[in-house]
Design an enzyme around this catalytic site. Structure first.
Site, mmCIF file in Angstrom:
data_model
loop_
_atom_site.group_PDB
_atom_site.id
_atom_site.type_symbol
_atom_site.label_atom_id
_atom_site.label_comp_id
_atom_site.label_asym_id
_atom_site.label_seq_id
_atom_site.Cartn_x
_atom_site.Cartn_y
_atom_site.Cartn_z
ATOM 1 C CD GLU A 154 -4.636 34.415 74.143
ATOM 2 O OE1 GLU A 154 -5.043 34.612 72.984
ATOM 3 O OE2 GLU A 154 -3.471 34.628 74.504
ATOM 4 N NE ARG A 196 -14.134 38.948 64.480
ATOM 5 C CZ ARG A 196 -13.360 38.433 65.458
ATOM 6 N NH1 ARG A 196 -12.831 37.245 65.346
ATOM 7 N NH2 ARG A 196 -13.115 39.130 66.533
ATOM 8 C CE LYS A 254 -9.796 38.187 73.778
ATOM 9 N NZ LYS A 254 -9.544 36.847 74.292
HETATM 10 P P1 ATP Z 1 -10.183 39.110 70.059
HETATM 11 O O1 ATP Z 1 -9.839 39.323 68.625
HETATM 12 O O2 ATP Z 1 -11.136 40.096 70.601
HETATM 13 O O3 ATP Z 1 -8.990 38.937 70.949
HETATM 14 P P2 ATP Z 1 -10.320 36.323 70.031
HETATM 15 O O4 ATP Z 1 -10.980 35.535 68.972
HETATM 16 O O5 ATP Z 1 -8.851 36.342 70.022
HETATM 17 O O6 ATP Z 1 -10.960 37.743 70.053
HETATM 18 P P3 ATP Z 1 -10.771 34.467 72.078
HETATM 19 O O7 ATP Z 1 -10.662 34.650 73.530
HETATM 20 O O8 ATP Z 1 -9.764 33.618 71.412
HETATM 21 O O9 ATP Z 1 -10.767 35.889 71.455
HETATM 22 O O10 ATP Z 1 -12.217 34.008 71.676
HETATM 23 C C1 ATP Z 1 -12.936 32.990 72.303
HETATM 24 C C2 ATP Z 1 -14.003 32.526 71.363
HETATM 25 O O11 ATP Z 1 -14.874 33.609 71.027
HETATM 26 C C3 ATP Z 1 -13.420 32.013 70.065
HETATM 27 O O12 ATP Z 1 -14.077 30.821 69.716
HETATM 28 C C4 ATP Z 1 -13.715 33.105 69.090
HETATM 29 O O13 ATP Z 1 -13.848 32.590 67.797
HETATM 30 C C5 ATP Z 1 -14.994 33.708 69.630
HETATM 31 N N1 ATP Z 1 -15.118 35.107 69.236
HETATM 32 C C6 ATP Z 1 -14.224 36.090 69.445
HETATM 33 N N2 ATP Z 1 -14.634 37.243 68.881
HETATM 34 C C7 ATP Z 1 -15.834 36.983 68.305
HETATM 35 C C8 ATP Z 1 -16.764 37.753 67.556
HETATM 36 N N3 ATP Z 1 -16.563 39.046 67.283
HETATM 37 N N4 ATP Z 1 -17.892 37.145 67.109
HETATM 38 C C9 ATP Z 1 -18.123 35.857 67.387
HETATM 39 N N5 ATP Z 1 -17.289 35.075 68.080
HETATM 40 C C10 ATP Z 1 -16.149 35.616 68.540
HETATM 41 MG MG MG Z 2 -8.010 34.168 69.926
#
Ligand code: ATP
Ligand code: MG
Length: 575
Positions: A57, A283, A293
């Site tokens: 995102e 994760r 983020k």
């Molecule tokens: P955040 O909680 O930091 O905002 P998010 O999952 O909302 O992370 P996205 O931009 O939606 O962020 O993530 C893009 C991809 O990266 C998704 O497939 C998500 O599952 C993966 N991802 C995000 N954080 C992690 C993590 N700590 N370990 C492994 N994969 C991750």
């Molecule tokens: Mg997300």
């Protein structure tokens, strides 16, 4: 086993080689559970070619957790001769920005990966998603609901109590179609209506209790401008985006496991061109680190760090500026592996990966952070030599370095004492030390200021000790680095400690800002280094001998070197 079109490439091939046997059972031992699934799908012919995607995102910069997902998704495509898409999950325009889109593209490429085709956006599919929403309504599988978000929450029930049907659930399809269109035209206020799937308000899985598919959001969108004022939810957009793109393996983190039944329900109930499947992995969590983020944005917005690429940030941009290499981050992701459970990884493992990479690859350089003047009384003031030393003991391919040498040199203040015990293997009055790559010297006298601080040392070189031991047999105890006074480069060194003092900065619901390390940045403003460093390019890491690994800062106008990591490895060592 039938190889996929395009064949397996290096990583998979290497795994096969390592086991020295290409039969399934032997190679399987080295595959993570997702590689195993892909191998089986290709072998059984369920899939001819795999397509994965990385779906960030654009509401912040990528962090180290994303690196794990990137290495997994792009790595699978590389290993199995498939494709990986970069698709922005841009369904929440309020928090998104093209700055983040650009930063994310840059970071993925810097890590060494390239998406197939154009960059994709969930918003590319808004027309199709809208048409499919109408389809669901006509099929009696979705309806426009007039409950406010608060009311909908009351109707939803709890984990232990089933929900209640919305009074609008049995509304006629024509009416829902009309209302949905009017929602799209902007006739209604935010929060007054939503489109919901008609699934099961009594389901044990709350995600199946008539989940929202569309919300009214009167927001300008970075890609679609003002075309839309209703936006699909992540759950509605994601799987359908996968289906449209021909994604075969939709890989996400464990928190989406509860969403899988909804993912499947939508795919099963829509006329999608292809049926992707969702798989979940654990994760990455790192101790002493925050990987959210939202929290990282807070550090930026509150000025606690100097932007998303502050070298203390666990963002890809921060690691890059700090001097981490793409190879070290990929190596770290390989070391941690991919499993079905969440865990916390020791940040020392990441530090080990970069230290190891730089130890093998980085050119060496001599620097002094806190200079102490040493006058070599028996070395003529008008004589200057050019000494030659290796670029790095581990890299025969690097050119030699040339070090100017003369009557006055600087050493580290810490490397001189008037008196010391035997453990101190540096310069002591009346004792000898070797200047790295140069002569053995012996200290005669310490000059002090009015406050009793040592400001200068008088010493002598021992003749004939360039590349040789002293003829009188009195060997020096240690070797220290030095920099010539008459020709060197000056810079600011920034030394970083971990940004958080607590192993789990976010645990127990406390404010993670309370765990901030107030001393995470130390500035050494008057450092000096060998003259060759004047030409150091951004991104080139160096080992500053006996100090640590450093990299020239990409932003500062004046010469600044960021410490990437210290020399001492705490990973897997007893403390
Ligand atoms: P955040 O909680 O930091 O905002 P998010 O999952 O909302 O992370 P996205 O931009 O939606 O962020 O993530 C893009 C991809 O990266 C998704 O497939 C998500 O599952 C993966 N991802 C995000 N954080 C992690 C993590 N700590 N370990 C492994 N994969 C991750
Ligand atoms: Mg997300």
């Amino acid at each position: 086993m039938r190889p996929p079109r395009g064949g397996y490439n290096t990583r998979f091939a290497k795994k096969c080689q390592r086991s020295n046997d290409t039969s399934m059972s032997e190679t399987d031992k080295h595959l993570n559970f997702i590689e195993q699934i892909v191998t089986n799908d290709l072998a059984s012919g369920i899939r001819e070619r795999i397509v994965t995607r990385f779906p960030p995102e654009p509401n912040g910069y990528l962090h180290i957790g994303h690196a794990k997902s990137i290495c997994l998704n792009f790595g699978l495509a590389e290993s199995f001769g498939g494709a990986c898409h970069l698709r922005f999950d841009d369904t929440n325009p309020e928090k998104e920005d093209t700055e983040y889109v650009e930063a994310i593209k840059r970071d993925v490429q810097w890590l060494g990966f390239q998406w197939e085709g154009e960059v994709r956006y969930a918003s590319n599919y808004f027309d199709q998603l809208y048409a499919w929403a109408q389809y669901l309504i006509r099929e009696g599988k979705a309806y426009v609901c007039d409950l406010t978000p608060e009311q909908a929450r009351e109707y939803r029930g709890t984990l232990t109590e089933s929900g209640k049907n919305s009074p609008y659930r049995e509304r006629r399809a024509e009416e829902s179609l009309d209302l949905l269109e009017r929602m799209r035209q902007g006739e209604f206020d935010e929060g007054t209506r939503s489109l919901r799937a008609k699934i099961d308000m009594a389901s044990g899985n709350i995600n199946l209790r008539d989940p929202v598919l569309y919300r009214i959001r009167k927001q300008h969108h970075h890609q679609t401008g003002d075309k839309w004022c209703i936006y699909p939810t992540y759950d509605y957009a994601h799987g359908q985006g996968d289906a449209i793109e021909g994604v075969t393996h939709s890989i996400c983190t464990l928190e989406f496991a509860d969403h899988k039944p909804l993912y499947d329900w939508l795919i099963d109930n829509l006329p999608v061109p292809n049926k992707p499947l969702q798989y979940e992995f654990g994760r990455l969590n790192l101790n002493y680190t925050v990987t959210s983020k939202r929290k990282l944005k807070q550090l930026v917005d509150e000025g606690i760090v100097d932007g998303w690429d502050d070298p203390r940030m666990p963002t890809i941009a921060g690691y890059r500026r700090r001097g981490y290499t793409p190879a070290s981050i990929r190596k770290f992701c390989e070391m941690i592996g991919v499993t079905r459970s969440d865990g916390v990884v020791d940040v020392a493992m990441l530090e080990h990966a970069i230290r190891d990479n730089l130890d093998k690859n980085a050119p060496r350089a001599m620097c002094v952070l806190n200079p102490l003047k040493v006058v070599l009384t028996n070395y003529p003031e008008d004589t200057f030599e050019q000494l030659t030393v290796a670029g790095s003991p581990n890299r025969g391919d690097l050119p030699n370095r040339t070090l100017p040498f003369g009557h006055v040199v600087f050493i580290e203040q810490d490397d001189f004492r008037e008196e010391a015990n035997k453990k101190y293997k540096r310069l002591v009055l009346g004792k000898r030390v070797r200047l790295r790559g140069a002569y053995v010297i012996e200290a005669d006298k310490a000059i002090k200021d009015a406050g009793g601080n040592i400001i200068e040392v008088h010493a002598r070189i021992i003749e004939g000790t360039l590349g040789a031991n002293p003829e009188d047999g009195v060997k020096p105890k240690g070797v220290i680095q030095w920099v010539a006074a008459h020709e060197h480069t000056s810079f600011e060194a920034r030394i970083y400690e971990r940004l958080f003092l607590e192993e789990e900065p976010t645990s127990g619901g406390r404010n993670f800002l309370d765990a901030i390390n107030p001393d995470s940045l130390r500035i050494v403003s008057k450092a000096i280094g060998e003259i060759g460093l004047a030409a150091a390019s951004v991104g080139q890491g160096y080992q500053f001998e006996r100090i640590g690994y450093f990299c020239r800062d990409s932003k500062a106008d004046t010469p600044v070197f960021n410490q990437t990591i210290g020399l001492k490895d705490s990973f897997n060592k007893p403390t």
